[in-house]
Design a protein around this motif. Structure first.
Motif, PDB file in Angstrom:
ATOM      1  N   SER B 124      68.085  16.841  10.778  1.00 43.80           N
ATOM      2  CA  SER B 124      68.048  18.103  11.521  1.00 43.80           C
ATOM      3  C   SER B 124      69.382  18.477  12.167  1.00 43.80           C
ATOM      4  O   SER B 124      69.480  18.554  13.399  1.00 43.80           O
ATOM      5  N   ALA B 128      70.346  23.560   9.975  1.00 43.87           N
ATOM      6  CA  ALA B 128      69.217  23.408   9.044  1.00 43.87           C
ATOM      7  C   ALA B 128      68.092  24.398   9.325  1.00 43.87           C
ATOM      8  O   ALA B 128      67.345  24.771   8.419  1.00 43.87           O
ATOM      9  N   THR B 129      67.953  24.809  10.583  1.00 44.67           N
ATOM     10  CA  THR B 129      66.874  25.750  10.923  1.00 44.67           C
ATOM     11  C   THR B 129      67.446  27.019  11.549  1.00 44.67           C
ATOM     12  O   THR B 129      66.798  27.669  12.362  1.00 44.67           O
ATOM     13  N   ASP B 130      68.651  27.365  11.147  1.00 43.42           N
ATOM     14  CA  ASP B 130      69.292  28.567  11.676  1.00 43.42           C
ATOM     15  C   ASP B 130      69.538  29.534  10.515  1.00 43.42           C
ATOM     16  O   ASP B 130      69.406  29.154   9.348  1.00 43.42           O
ATOM     17  N   ALA B 131      69.872  30.758  10.836  1.00 44.32           N
ATOM     18  CA  ALA B 131      70.090  31.749   9.774  1.00 44.32           C
ATOM     19  C   ALA B 131      71.112  32.787  10.226  1.00 44.32           C
ATOM     20  O   ALA B 131      71.317  32.987  11.429  1.00 44.32           O
ATOM     21  N   PRO B 140      69.296  31.909   5.271  1.00 47.65           N
ATOM     22  CA  PRO B 140      69.143  30.610   5.940  1.00 47.65           C
ATOM     23  C   PRO B 140      70.404  29.768   5.773  1.00 47.65           C
ATOM     24  O   PRO B 140      70.861  29.537   4.656  1.00 47.65           O
ATOM     25  N   PHE B 211      68.242  17.723   4.473  1.00 47.27           N
ATOM     26  CA  PHE B 211      68.003  18.683   5.564  1.00 47.27           C
ATOM     27  C   PHE B 211      67.299  19.960   5.092  1.00 47.27           C
ATOM     28  O   PHE B 211      67.087  20.877   5.872  1.00 47.27           O
ATOM     29  N   VAL B 212      66.962  20.001   3.805  1.00 42.66           N
ATOM     30  CA  VAL B 212      66.242  21.169   3.277  1.00 42.66           C
ATOM     31  C   VAL B 212      64.744  20.869   3.136  1.00 42.66           C
ATOM     32  O   VAL B 212      63.898  21.675   3.513  1.00 42.66           O
TER      33      VAL B 212
END
Lengths: 425, 292
Positions: B124, B128-131, B140, B211-212
């Protein structure tokens, strides 16, 4: 002469070992240690093993040690069936522990019923399992998965001020026995026996409709091999739903879905997931994304359940302590539930005074609210189908990186205020 | 229009990662006729290396990628020497490799389970969880970075195969093993090298996948069918074909998922596999086995 003595001694030792082996109670468990269900399968194994170890350390059951035989069914129903057949016909086990997931439990139930073995089910909540007419089933969770929505909407009704609750919901779910069962209750669908197509239950209008929540999106993903989580999360975001209901079949799916919702910038007021109470969830999604996510569970480490093990008092706290000492990590419900199954079988053998499965089933059926089986999941007594009575889910919520329990209020100490609405991801 | 563009972006982002996952598989088949069913399990091994480097030392997965590749390439050399080399004279070499690598996949799964448990893992890093948000659209970051790195590696590999002496030798071996040997190519060395590169690519893919997608030892079973679909559609042995097929199928799957239903998106890969085997068994680029 010396040779004769050695032979005699060896023979005596062999006989002694055989006698000891014959005296032990053999219990078989087929679990998905590898394959798609392996994450939970591995944890179930730990729960069974720890319980068995503690029982043996305390002197066993009826003075006999317990031999636990665990086989890996590779998450495959046919293999699970074969392994239970082998336990009964080849290994000659005295009792069995159930497997993980509705998908595996459904076919296994038919085999264990055929041999009249007590079938203590750790994880297999689909109603159709309990409507086959079997009388050897005992489910060690709260209720059939179809009725889970009752506790979810109770939280909305009881903990959110009137008029401020979510008005719309997106329901996304794995195309899986368990997830489909919860969805059926929420959506008010009919439950049918897959073999006969006979209607088992009509759940109309559904818990969401009863709560005045309109379903604006519904989607399923395949049981295995699904990777397109961002696309799914984007569809949820575009639906504008105020509540996201994520009916995942595993903690892994819960992580993927939550991460995707964070990535696309979704802003629902409430997120309810059917999985996600596990330690891997918070590690996988992080504190901020997890904050406010609600999950139903059967167990929580802080709930002060009192139980017995090997005839002695054994609290939920004792379980957490013993598990942490044995494995170096705190348990989650995937280990607590099988531990409770093991406690139930131990109490049934002790109560019946033998490993006669008919007598064990009779003893378990005779349990009542006042004379229940006592486990680290609380007290159990069952209806004739094998569904637990007088129990409701513990509704939990991630708050500040910790899984807190928020409902039911007033039943246990330690209930914290419900956090609403969710402040983004 | 924005919706179509968004789905296209998501499809391409996913396809970039899948392309790298499949390219090592394709290379190994192209050069050595090894159908490496253990490839996804070796990707997972690479993901574990990356996970622990991140967890214990805080090393970013993309920074860790070269290290994971080298470690996995070294493991590839070992595996080839121990397991596959002695089968090269077998009349049914490819068939034998299917069985051997299937067994290897099981062993790797068991070993990873024993070492790291069957607990799911995911790395993480913040991205990984940002865009990136551009109006109504978002890109993404995790998938974008993974896709860029993935395509960079593939372009680098293609240039290496096309312009370096070793690349010539690998391509010559791909086209005709016996002729290459007659012309003085040490095909045994080239085979080891190609296998090591292939497994090194699995290590690289593991770093990006870490991380995907979440992963655990048994996850490889879900990936092998998808990767085989991509490699067969592209034409087994063609790296370019693998990239085109991965991007194409991922975009189609994204549209199917968004417009028809998520249940059907995974099926896209298998329908494509079925159709290509029926209509053009050599795959899209099967007639031109030379790399790119």
């Amino acid at each position: 002469m010396t040779l004769a003595r050695i032979l005699a001694a060896t023979t005596a030792m062999v006989f002694a070992a055989t006698a000891a082996h014959a005296e032990s109670i053999r219990i078989g468990a087929s679990l998905p240690i590898t394959g798609g269900l392996s994450v939970s399968g591995e944890k179930h194994k730990r729960g069974y093993e720890l319980c068995t170890k503690l029982i043996n350390e305390a002197g066993g059951i009826l003075g006999r040690q317990v031999d636990l035989i665990v086989s890996d069914n590779r998450s495959d129903p046919a293999t699970a069936i074969n392994q239970y057949e082998r336990f009964i016909n080849v290994d000659k086990v005295d009792a069995v522990y159930g497997t993980f997931s509705s998908r595996l439990t459904f076919p296994v139930a038919a085999i264990l019923s055929k041999y009249n073995m007590v079938h203590a089910v750790p994880s297999g909540g689909a109603l159709r399992i309990y409507e086959q007419g079997y009388r050897n089933l005992f489910y060690f969770q709260v209720s059939a998965a179809e009725y889970t929505g009752k506790d979810v909407t109770a939280v909305i009704h009881d903990l959110i001020p009137a008029g401020e609750g979510p008005k719309s919901a997106a329901i996304v779910s794995a195309d899986d026995f368990f997830a489909n069962a919860i969805a059926a209750g929420l959506l008010g669908e009919k439950v049918k026996d897959p073999a006969t197509d006979k209607e088992i239950a009509d759940l109309a209008p559904g818990y969401l409709a009863n709560a005045g929540i309109k379903v604006v999106m519904q989607e399923k993903w395949p049981e295995e091999g699904f990777n397109d989580w961002l696309n799914l999360a984007n569809s949820i975001k575009r639906s504008g739903a105020e509540m996201v209901v994520g009916l995942t079949a595993s903690a892994e799916e819960a992580v993927q879905l939550t991460r995707a919702l964070k990535t696309v910038g979704a802003t629902p007021k409430l997120v309810y997931l059917s999985q996600g109470a596990q330690n891997e969830f918070i590690e996988g999604v992080g504190k901020d994304a997890a904050d406010g996510v609600m999950i139903h569970t059967t167990w929580h480490k802080d709930v002060p359940f009192e139980s017995t093990l090997a005839g002695k008092p054994f609290s939920n706290g004792d379980f957490v302590k013993a598990f942490t000492a044995a494995y170096g990590v705190e348990p989650d419900e995937d280990s607590a539930i099988p531990f409770a199954v093991c406690q139930g079988i131990e109490q049934a053998i002790t109560g019946a005074g033998s490993t006669d499965n008919a007598k064990m089933a009779e003893w378990l059926h005779a349990r009542t609210k006042d004379a229940p089986v006592q486990t680290v999941l609380g007290r159990f007594n069952w209806d004739e189908r094998g569904l637990a009575q007088n129990k409701s889910h513990i509704m939990t919520q991630w708050q500040g990186g910790n899984l807190k329990f928020v409902y039911p209020k007033g039943e246990f100490e330690g209930v914290v205020p419900f956090s609403y609405p969710k402040a983004g991801f | 229009m924005a919706e179509i563009l968004q789905i296209l972006i998501l499809g391409l982002a996913l396809g970039g990662v899948i392309a790298l996952m499949g390219s090592g598989l394709s290379l190994v088949f192209g050069v050595m006729r090894i159908v490496n069913l253990a490839h996804p399990s070796l990707i997972i091994a690479g993901a574990y290396i990356t996970y622990w480097a991140f967890k214990l030392l805080g090393v970013d997965p993309i920074v860790m990628l070269p290290v994971a590749s080298v470690i996995m390439a070294a493991i590839g050399v070992l595996l080839y020497r121990l397991m596959l080399e002695r089968q090269t004279k077998s009349a049914k070499y490819s068939e034998m490799t299917v069985l051997l690598t299937f067994a290897l996949a099981m062993v790797v799964e068991g070993a990873l389970g024993g070492l790291f448990t069957n607990t799911q893992r995911i790395v993480s890093p913040d991205y990984a969880t940002d865009a990136f948000f551009i109006g109504d659209l978002f890109i993404p970051k995790g998938q974008l970075y993974a896709g860029i790195v993935s395509l960079t590696i593939i372009v680098g590999l293609t240039l290496f195969l096309k312009y370096s002496r070793l690349g010539y030798a690998i391509r010559a071996t791909t086209q005709n093993r016996e002729a290459a040997e007659l012309l003085g190519v040490n095909v045994n060395f080239i085979s080891v090298l190609a296998f090591a590169i292939g497994i090194g690519l699995a290590g690289a893919a593991g770093s990006l996948v870490s991380f995907v997608f979440s992963f655990f030892p048994a996850k490889h079973g879900e990936w092998i069918a998808m990767l085989m679909s991509v490699v067969v559609l592209g034409g087994m042995g063609s790296i370019l074909g693998t990239v085109v097929a991965a991007l194409f199928l991922s975009v189609i799957a994204a549209f199917v998922g968004a417009w028809i239903g998520a249940t059907w998106s995974t099926l896209t890969f298998f329908v494509a596999l079925f159709l290509i085997l029926l209509v053009r068994p050599q795959g899209l680029f099967g007639e031109k086995p030379e790399m790119a």
